[in-house]
Write an enzyme that holds these catalytic residues in place. Structure first.
Site: not given
Ligand code: GLU
Length: 424
Positions: A254-258
């Site tokens: 997800s975006k959380r992982h960049g």
């Protein structure tokens, strides 16, 4: 394998394509190019309510940026067009009619209210959700009466009540689903638009798709597709479901992982050749060791046999490292040309513009060894970037930006005069 290899990338313009979407496009492209086959782009735009403005352009731009040229599809056309599903509605309607006539599908007149109540009851009774097949055996007289009364039905597919549905997957082997777990899914909505399942199967057949390479998340749709192929008496394609892409914590990426959309990676200053190499290794490997491969080598070696079954880990550090390697392969003038717009955009605003290309060319050899990206990250997660950003490192060479705080230059015990003296 030969010319009859036809694969497709079938995005829905419901958002900007992320690395997972483009990995699917890349694997299809590599497979086609490796076998001298045809790579098709088909736009699955039958859900108008989920359409996102600009998504189609972003999808095509992402493909172009990576150099994934398509042989048939938007802009280039082809003998199986149109390549936008919203322009093929009559074909899906015809197939839905054909399925009803053959007894494989049926009109369903249930109101949204009834379906809501049914779902609520199912939840209360802790039953799995699914249509209760209320309209499956309606007598013709009843169907005519409802139609004459002005109710426009949806069309549902008749899942066999017993047995199993099997299909082979080139990556996962034999896959079996119990028919009792499958729902009488809608194939045509009351507005005349098909659902994903019907449109996807009809088009894969009419476009003579030989292999369907798509993300793992579609595996649960495949038994429905297999049943549709059987009911239509069409030969199914070979399926290959590509492993999920996971973050380093093994959670769904997800975006959380960049991870961002492909064009965001471009805008952060990743090179398309690095991105292509990196994406190719998300689920495929040559020999579990080789990391660096250019496009030509990827095309030469790509095979489905070497696609893994387990999730592929997306590591930003690896991408940054790889980008650094590709940046160092460039000549200094090449790198300078690529870097100029990023420096113009990301250097501190106190540095006068336009920048002097000759000066940038001179400082570039000092930076080339250390940079990992051409631009600043602006990470959606708000995390600190991992370092190696060109504008950050280059700022040192633009003295106008050295806005020293006089207070910080003078040692604690020094007077302003003493500090000036000490600094020479
Ligand atoms: N439109 C689907 C998607 O977004 C296509 C899935 C498939 O390849 O069958 O991704």
């Amino acid at each position: 394998m030969n010319q009859s290899i036809r694969v497709r990338y079938a995005p829905s313009p419901t958002g900007m394509p992320h690395v997972g979407n483009i990995r699917t496009a890349l694997f299809n492209w590599l497979f086609a190019r490796h076998h001298g086959g045809t790579f098709i782009v088909r736009i699955e735009d039958t859900d108008a309510s989920r359409k996102v403005e600009g998504a189609l352009e972003d999808i095509l731009e992402s493909l172009r940026w990576l150099g994934l040229d398509w042989d048939e599809g938007p802009e280039v056309g082809g003998e199986c067009g149109p390549y936008f599903q919203s322009q093929r509605l009559d074909l899906y309607q015809k197939h839905a009619r054909q399925l009803v006539e053959a007894g494989h599908a049926y009109p369903c007149f249930c109101s949204p209210q009834r379906l809501d109540d049914m779902r609520r009851e199912q939840t209360q009774r802790k039953q799995p959700p699914g249509y209760d097949r209320h309209c499956r055996e309606l007598p013709q007289g009843e169907i005519d009466r409802l139609r004459d009364g002005g109710t426009v039905p949806v069309v549902r597919f008749k899942i066999p009540l017993q047995g199993q549905t099997n299909f082979g997957d080139l990556i996962r082997g034999d896959v079996t689903f119990e028919n009792s777990t499958l729902d009488d899914f809608v194939i045509l909505k009351s507005d005349g638009y098909p659902t994903y399942h019907l449109a996807n199967v009809v088009d894969d057949h009419l476009m003579r798709i030989s292999h369907v390479l798509r993300a793992d998340e579609w595996l649960s749709s495949t038994p429905k597709h297999k049943l549709l192929y059987d009911a239509l008496d069409y030969k199914p394609p070979y399926w290959a479901h590509l492993p999920m892409i996971l973050g380093p914590d093994r959670a769904k990426l997800s975006k959380r992982h960049g991870a961002a959309s492909l064009t965001e990676f471009r805008d952060r200053g990743y090179l398309p050749q690095a991105m292509t190499n990196f994406l190719a290794l998300l689920g495929w490997s040559l020999d579990d060791r080789t990391e660096l491969m250019d496009r030509k080598e990827l095309v030469e070696h790509f095979s489905l046999e070497r696609v893994g079954k387990t999730g592929a880990i997306f590591g930003m550090d690896k991408l940054d490292w790889m980008n650094g390697v590709y940046l160092r392969k460039l000549t200094t003038p090449e790198l300078t040309d690529l870097a100029m717009p990023f420096l113009e955009r990301d250097l501190a605003s106190s540095i006068p513009r336009p920048l002097d290309r000759e000066y940038v060319l001179r400082i570039m050899p000092l930076l080339q060894e250390r940079i990992r990206t051409l631009g600043k990250a602006h990470l959606p997660s708000g995390d600190a970037p991992s370092g190696g950003e060109l504008p950050e490192l280059a700022e040192f060479f633009f003295p106008d930006n050295l806005q020293h705080d006089p207070e910080r230059l003078r040692g604690k015990k020094l007077s302003p005069e003493g500090a000036r003296e000490a600094l020479g």
